[in-house]
Design an enzyme around this catalytic site. Structure first.
Site, PDB file in Angstrom:
ATOM      1  N   SER B 149      83.387 -68.927  20.643  1.00 26.78           N
ATOM      2  CA  SER B 149      82.102 -68.999  21.451  1.00 26.78           C
ATOM      3  C   SER B 149      82.081 -70.580  21.978  1.00 26.78           C
ATOM      4  O   SER B 149      82.707 -70.845  22.841  1.00 26.78           O
ATOM      5  CB  SER B 149      81.222 -68.826  20.241  1.00 26.78           C
ATOM      6  OG  SER B 149      79.801 -68.434  20.813  1.00 26.78           O
ATOM      7  N   ASP B 230      79.836 -57.278  21.541  1.00 22.96           N
ATOM      8  CA  ASP B 230      79.283 -58.740  21.055  1.00 22.96           C
ATOM      9  C   ASP B 230      77.920 -58.720  21.871  1.00 22.96           C
ATOM     10  O   ASP B 230      77.918 -58.505  22.950  1.00 22.96           O
ATOM     11  CB  ASP B 230      80.284 -59.436  21.492  1.00 22.96           C
ATOM     12  CG  ASP B 230      79.959 -60.992  21.515  1.00 22.96           C
ATOM     13  OD1 ASP B 230      78.622 -61.147  21.402  1.00 22.96           O
ATOM     14  OD2 ASP B 230      80.653 -62.013  21.487  1.00 22.96           O
ATOM     15  N   HIS B 262      80.732 -60.613  17.353  1.00 26.47           N
ATOM     16  CA  HIS B 262      80.814 -61.999  17.712  1.00 26.47           C
ATOM     17  C   HIS B 262      81.310 -62.826  16.530  1.00 26.47           C
ATOM     18  O   HIS B 262      81.525 -63.828  16.653  1.00 26.47           O
ATOM     19  CB  HIS B 262      79.548 -62.646  18.243  1.00 26.47           C
ATOM     20  CG  HIS B 262      79.529 -63.747  19.000  1.00 26.47           C
ATOM     21  ND1 HIS B 262      80.372 -64.105  20.195  1.00 26.47           N
ATOM     22  CD2 HIS B 262      79.100 -64.980  18.744  1.00 26.47           C
ATOM     23  CE1 HIS B 262      80.200 -65.272  20.597  1.00 26.47           C
ATOM     24  NE2 HIS B 262      79.653 -65.907  19.392  1.00 26.47           N
TER      25      HIS B 262
END
EC number: 3.1.2.12
Lengths: 284, 284
Positions: B149, B230, B262
């Site tokens: 991320s 996600d 995610h």
């Protein structure tokens, strides 16, 4: 009984879920986790119960042990309950880390004010399995149990008190002889009362080392991993359990692991071997 | 520079440690984690840097990703820094989950009051590597980088801004084009100021998709895993990055993973493949 799904994440091709439900045994809302391997999409799969240690919730094992990889490989589900009733506002329930909340000790309490709710033994051996069998694609006659520390104690006593119910049992750093350690004594005193004698010795009915003496049932291939660097070895007393196994010819393997401590890095290092051990008996 | 070891646990035959130290770049005490595989007892080993996402500390990856098993198998060390300076009492540092503490965004800030301390880019590419090379048995010319991320963004920009420094780079659900997403815009505005143009476009110097256009160096075999389920895909924009790679003939593999979200259950499911990818280039 109604279940509320609180989270769901795909993991190693299967799915890691958390549910909450109103427990009759415990008189409160409880969470449990279930990992369903990819094979559960095509039919019913065997099931391992995991019981966690002091202070844990249903989260610790599923986030830290890395068990889903091997569970997916072998096609077994894993259910992880919380470790005690929660939020009951019983005086003292949150005063110490090793008694009350997070420390159900997998017994049915007989002492006030705990006896109404602290019934983790019935919860993990009866209510939770029934709930899981009703709601998920698992095989009720292909179950086994494992755990860590207080939960290793829980796994051993559940297996020894219910001959034939669990196909095998294993544990990481289990409290093997709680009557002889401070954690066990504190919880047994608080939840079961002072130690009795003979038929009134309730402590003996929840102590794996003592239960072995009266076990009548199929031999179980018991697997225990223990960190040799575990700072709590004096609470765990695996040697007492092994001696008691030898006395009654119960097969047991105690693997002392040089340098390992009491935590989840130890569990993660050997969880694959445990799941393989369970799969061998669950899929036989 | 002095290091203080705050924890150490044996794990898969190696050791998972946490250290704290006083960072000159960041002007505060920082924690980082290092996993040393068993091979590090006999000589120097390659090293992967892992950069974590928003809200994370040095703990998330080491407790949840299950990376130590593959790291031990391939004989690579892994270093995980925290995600921002901590405890500076800068006004606003703890007001939102996606800015300030836990959100260093791997840039060197130029805006007051952040510019003195929010220098995570220099910390993760210079100060921390030097500290690690000085104190641990790792090979300074065999390093690579990966992340998740915000940390996937960090890994990509560190690799693209330092051609040849990292043998390869990979990412889970990276923020690929932060200039075009709300997370990136919030942090770039706050830490770098309003977007400029031409040589004054500081945002472009920290945006992987834009950096590709000016990259001059050896081709890198970039590996990205992205959950197709996600909920943050609109912040991540991997398709923009892949298009930019294709425009400059940079090798990239984007693996869209059906049903994955995610979180760390997604990372754990594919971490083995990433470590294998890194080991291939680190041990070449």
């Amino acid at each position: 009984m109604s279940l509320t799904e609180t989270s769901s994440s795909k993991c190693f091709g299967g799915v890691q879920k958390i549910f909450s439900h109103d427990s009759k045994e415990l008189g409160c809302k409880m969470n449990f986790a279930i990992y369903l391997p990819p094979q559960a999409e095509d039919g019913k799969v065997p099931l391992i119960f995991w019981l966690s240690g002091l202070t844990c919730t249903e989260q610790n094992f599923i986030t830290k042990a890395g068990a889903q990889r091997a569970a997916a490989e072998h096609g077994v589900a894993i259910v992880c309950p919380d470790t005690s009733p929660r939020g009951l506002n019983i005086p003292g329930e949150d005063e110490s880390w090793d008694f009350g909340s997070g420390a159900g000790f997998y017994v049915n309490a007989v002492v006030d004010p705990w006896k109404k709710n602290y019934r983790m033994y019935s919860y993990v051996t009866q209510e939770l399995p029934e709930l899981v069998f009703e709601n998920f694609p698992v095989l009720p006659d292909k179950i086994s149990i494992m755990g860590h520390s207080m939960g290793g104690h829980g796994a051993l006593i559940c297996a020894l008190k219910n001959p034939g119910k669990y196909k095998t049992v294993s544990a990481f750093a289990p409290i093997c002889n709680p009557s002889q350690g401070q954690w066990g004594q504190k919880n047994f005193s608080g939840l079961l009362g002072p130690r009795g004698s003979g038929d009134n010795d309730l402590w003996a009915q929840y102590d794996a080392t003592l239960l072995l003496k009266s076990y009548v049932g199929p031999p179980m291939d018991i697997l225990i991993d223990q960190g040799a660097g575990d700072p709590y070895l004096h609470e765990l007393l695996p040697e007492n359990f092994v001696k008691a196994c030898q006395a009654v010819n119960m097969p047991v393997v105690l693997q002392m692991r040089e340098g390992y401590d009491h935590g989840y890095y130890f569990i993660a290092s050997f969880i694959d071997e445990h799941i393989k051990h369970h799969a061998r008996y669950l899929k036989a």
